[in-house]
Design an enzyme around this catalytic site. Structure first.
Site: not given
Ligand code: FPP
Length: 245
Positions: A130, A19, A36
């Site tokens: 893993l 997050d 992201h």
């Molecule tokens: C939450 O941060 C994050 C997500 C909804 C997306 C997470 C996905 C990735 C990091 C890509 C993963 C890729 C692979 C291949 C596993 P948020 O956008 O909710 O952050 P905020 O709460 O600060 O708005």
């Protein structure tokens, strides 16, 4: 920090709610999508760290069912990012003996995304190190509801008796049926919630929260969480004397 980890008391399964990508981007004066993009390196680092340590399961909450409600542009960008990453990283997964698995309602993913995941799952299926489990279009309540429907069907038409429906039976009807329950949950960015993630499976999971946003999470932060976990006493409802005997 790695040397402080007791290799004989590793968590078998670590789950992570990644997050804070949006907030990280805002702090850096950038678009949310940039957050992201910067969330990919920590995925690589943590997968590599878990594989090197000998952890058997790592589950990452990459996209929740609720995330479909985000602006279309952000959803599209995330889908592209997932596909690009998975395509690029498949050889590295094989090199590190990592097997990819997914949980969630993956039929809802765009066809091209779904197919690429299926291909990577197949290409890494013989790996024995893993197990990297990506939760995609995942919602724990929907997983449990689906299991309830399956059980009701089995009881109505499949000869399953009500007395046979115990906790192990319910677990065996979830998408995580062959995966042990998480020992440790890590959530980044200071939020103190489970957000519909593995609710049944996390009944006895140790919870670890850090204020660090996901793009800044690295191997050292991962080791820190494992060390913290190793200082906990897991009692599973028993007394301290009972578990230390
Ligand atoms: C939450 O941060 C994050 C997500 C909804 C997306 C997470 C996905 C990735 C990091 C890509 C993963 C890729 C692979 C291949 C596993 P948020 O956008 O909710 O952050 P905020 O709460 O600060 O708005």
């Amino acid at each position: 920090m790695k040397e402080q980890i007791d290799i004989n008391r590793l968590p078998q399964h670590v789950a992570i709610i990644m997050d804070g990508n949006g907030r990280w981007a805002k702090q850096h004066g950038a678009e949310r999508t940039m957050g992201h993009q910067h969330g990919i390196q920590p995925v690589r680092d943590v997968s590599e760290a878990a594989a090197e340590l000998g952890i058997k399961y790592l589950t990452l909450y990459a996209f929740s069912t609720e995330n479909w409600n985000r602006p279309a542009e952000e959803v599209n960008m995330l889908m592209h990012l997932l596909v690009d990453t998975i395509e690029k990283e498949t050889p590295t997964l094989n090199k590190n003996n990592i097997r990819l698995l997914t949980i969630g309602d993956t039929d809802r993913l765009p066809l091209a995304v779904h197919e690429k995941f299926e291909r990577c799952i197949e290409q890494t299926s013989a790996n024995t190190g893993l197990n990297l489990v990506l939760a995609l279009s995942y919602s724990s309540r929907s997983e449990i509801t689906q299991a309830m429907q399956d059980i009701a069907r089995m009881a109505t038409y499949g000869g399953v008796r009500v007395e046979d429906i115990n906790e192990d039976f319910v677990s065996s009807c979830l998408q995580t049926k062959n995966i042990p329950d998480p020992d440790l949950l890590i959530r980044t960015s200071g939020e103190l919630r489970l957000s519909n993630f593995l609710l049944w499976q996390m009944a006895y999971t140790e919870l670890y929260f850090t204020n660090i946003c996901w793009p800044d999470f690295d191997k050292q932060e991962f080791y820190k969480a494992i060390i913290d976990y190793q200082h906990r006493e897991r009692r599973f409802g028993k007394t301290s004397e009972q578990v230390t005997k």
